[in-house]
Write a protein that holds these residues in place. Structure first.
Motif, PDB file in Angstrom:
ATOM      1  N   UNK A  83      40.608  31.531  30.131  1.00 22.14           N
ATOM      2  CA  UNK A  83      40.981  30.609  31.204  1.00 22.14           C
ATOM      3  C   UNK A  83      42.018  31.259  32.116  1.00 22.14           C
ATOM      4  N   UNK A  84      43.031  31.880  31.523  1.00 23.89           N
ATOM      5  CA  UNK A  84      44.092  32.500  32.314  1.00 23.89           C
ATOM      6  C   UNK A  84      43.539  33.619  33.192  1.00 23.89           C
ATOM      7  N   UNK A  85      42.679  34.459  32.635  1.00 27.16           N
ATOM      8  CA  UNK A  85      42.097  35.564  33.413  1.00 27.16           C
ATOM      9  C   UNK A  85      41.196  35.013  34.519  1.00 27.16           C
ATOM     10  N   UNK A  86      40.382  34.023  34.197  1.00 30.53           N
ATOM     11  CA  UNK A  86      39.530  33.403  35.223  1.00 30.53           C
ATOM     12  C   UNK A  86      40.387  32.798  36.332  1.00 30.53           C
ATOM     13  N   UNK A  87      41.490  32.179  35.955  1.00 33.32           N
ATOM     14  CA  UNK A  87      42.398  31.602  36.945  1.00 33.32           C
ATOM     15  C   UNK A  87      43.053  32.653  37.815  1.00 33.32           C
ATOM     16  N   UNK A  88      43.423  33.780  37.220  1.00 38.82           N
ATOM     17  CA  UNK A  88      43.989  34.877  38.010  1.00 38.82           C
ATOM     18  C   UNK A  88      42.972  35.398  39.024  1.00 38.82           C
ATOM     19  N   UNK A  92      43.203  34.992  43.108  1.00 38.78           N
ATOM     20  CA  UNK A  92      43.176  36.162  43.998  1.00 38.78           C
ATOM     21  C   UNK A  92      42.024  36.109  44.995  1.00 38.78           C
ATOM     22  N   UNK A  93      40.911  35.484  44.607  1.00 41.91           N
ATOM     23  CA  UNK A  93      39.716  35.530  45.457  1.00 41.91           C
ATOM     24  C   UNK A  93      39.403  34.225  46.182  1.00 41.91           C
ATOM     25  N   UNK A  94      39.864  33.098  45.640  1.00 43.40           N
ATOM     26  CA  UNK A  94      39.514  31.802  46.229  1.00 43.40           C
ATOM     27  C   UNK A  94      40.729  31.118  46.849  1.00 43.40           C
ATOM     28  N   UNK A  98      44.412  27.531  42.402  1.00 41.96           N
ATOM     29  CA  UNK A  98      43.807  27.786  41.093  1.00 41.96           C
ATOM     30  C   UNK A  98      44.849  28.311  40.098  1.00 41.96           C
ATOM     31  N   UNK A  99      45.803  29.065  40.597  1.00 42.94           N
ATOM     32  CA  UNK A  99      46.857  29.578  39.708  1.00 42.94           C
ATOM     33  C   UNK A  99      47.627  28.445  39.057  1.00 42.94           C
ATOM     34  N   UNK A 100      47.841  27.367  39.788  1.00 45.86           N
ATOM     35  CA  UNK A 100      48.614  26.236  39.268  1.00 45.86           C
ATOM     36  C   UNK A 100      47.766  25.268  38.452  1.00 45.86           C
ATOM     37  N   UNK A 101      46.496  25.158  38.791  1.00 38.93           N
ATOM     38  CA  UNK A 101      45.608  24.228  38.095  1.00 38.93           C
ATOM     39  C   UNK A 101      45.049  24.836  36.808  1.00 38.93           C
ATOM     40  N   UNK A 102      44.802  26.137  36.833  1.00 38.66           N
ATOM     41  CA  UNK A 102      44.115  26.775  35.711  1.00 38.66           C
ATOM     42  C   UNK A 102      45.014  27.759  34.955  1.00 38.66           C
ATOM     43  N   UNK A 103      45.593  28.702  35.657  1.00 40.29           N
ATOM     44  CA  UNK A 103      46.333  29.775  34.986  1.00 40.29           C
ATOM     45  C   UNK A 103      47.625  29.276  34.349  1.00 40.29           C
ATOM     46  N   UNK A 104      48.444  28.573  35.101  1.00 40.76           N
ATOM     47  CA  UNK A 104      49.741  28.135  34.585  1.00 40.76           C
ATOM     48  C   UNK A 104      49.613  27.282  33.321  1.00 40.76           C
ATOM     49  N   UNK A 105      48.756  26.246  33.304  1.00 36.86           N
ATOM     50  CA  UNK A 105      48.630  25.484  32.047  1.00 36.86           C
ATOM     51  C   UNK A 105      48.161  26.335  30.871  1.00 36.86           C
TER      52      UNK A 105
END
Length: 117
Positions: A83-88, A92-94, A98-105
């Motif tokens: 999840x963290x890698x997908x969020x990163x 970066x691309x979208x 996404x960093x706050x919705x996916x990566x941070x949690x």
């Protein structure tokens, strides 16, 4: 305990993402959630459903890890890292949202699980 709560929250976020990508993508609610223009949403509906399916796999893996209890530590860590890698990548691309919705949690859950071990 707190790590499992955060892991459950990440799983719920991904269940919601699945629902939006697979069911609501080409609706006003889906347009708002992903800042889409109706013509683009209509043209990309099948791709979004495919993307939703992958997010469903992430949610399923997290739920599986939670179900396994303490024996699911490695499963939870693997899927949270995914999840963290997908969020990163998405950040970066979208868009940075996404960093706050996916990566941070996911990162917070990883830290909490690691500290609670």
């Amino acid at each position: 305990m707190f790590g499992n709560i955060l892991t459950g929250l990440v799983a719920l976020i991904h269940c919601y993402i699945v629902y939006v990508e697979m069911v609501l993508w080409d609706t006003p609610r889906g347009h708002k959630a992903f800042n889409l223009k109706p013509d683009f949403a209509s043209a990309s509906k099948v791709l979004a459903a495919n993307q939703g399916l992958y997010n469903g796999f992430l949610a399923t893996g997290l739920i599986w890890g939670l179900y396994r209890g303490t024996g699911g530590f490695q499963i939870k860590m693997f899927f949270l890292l995914c999840v963290a890698v997908a969020g990163l990548y998405g950040g970066a691309t979208v868009g940075r949202k996404i960093l706050f919705v996916q990566t941070l949690p996911a990162v917070l859950a990883i830290i909490a699980l690691w500290l609670g071990r």
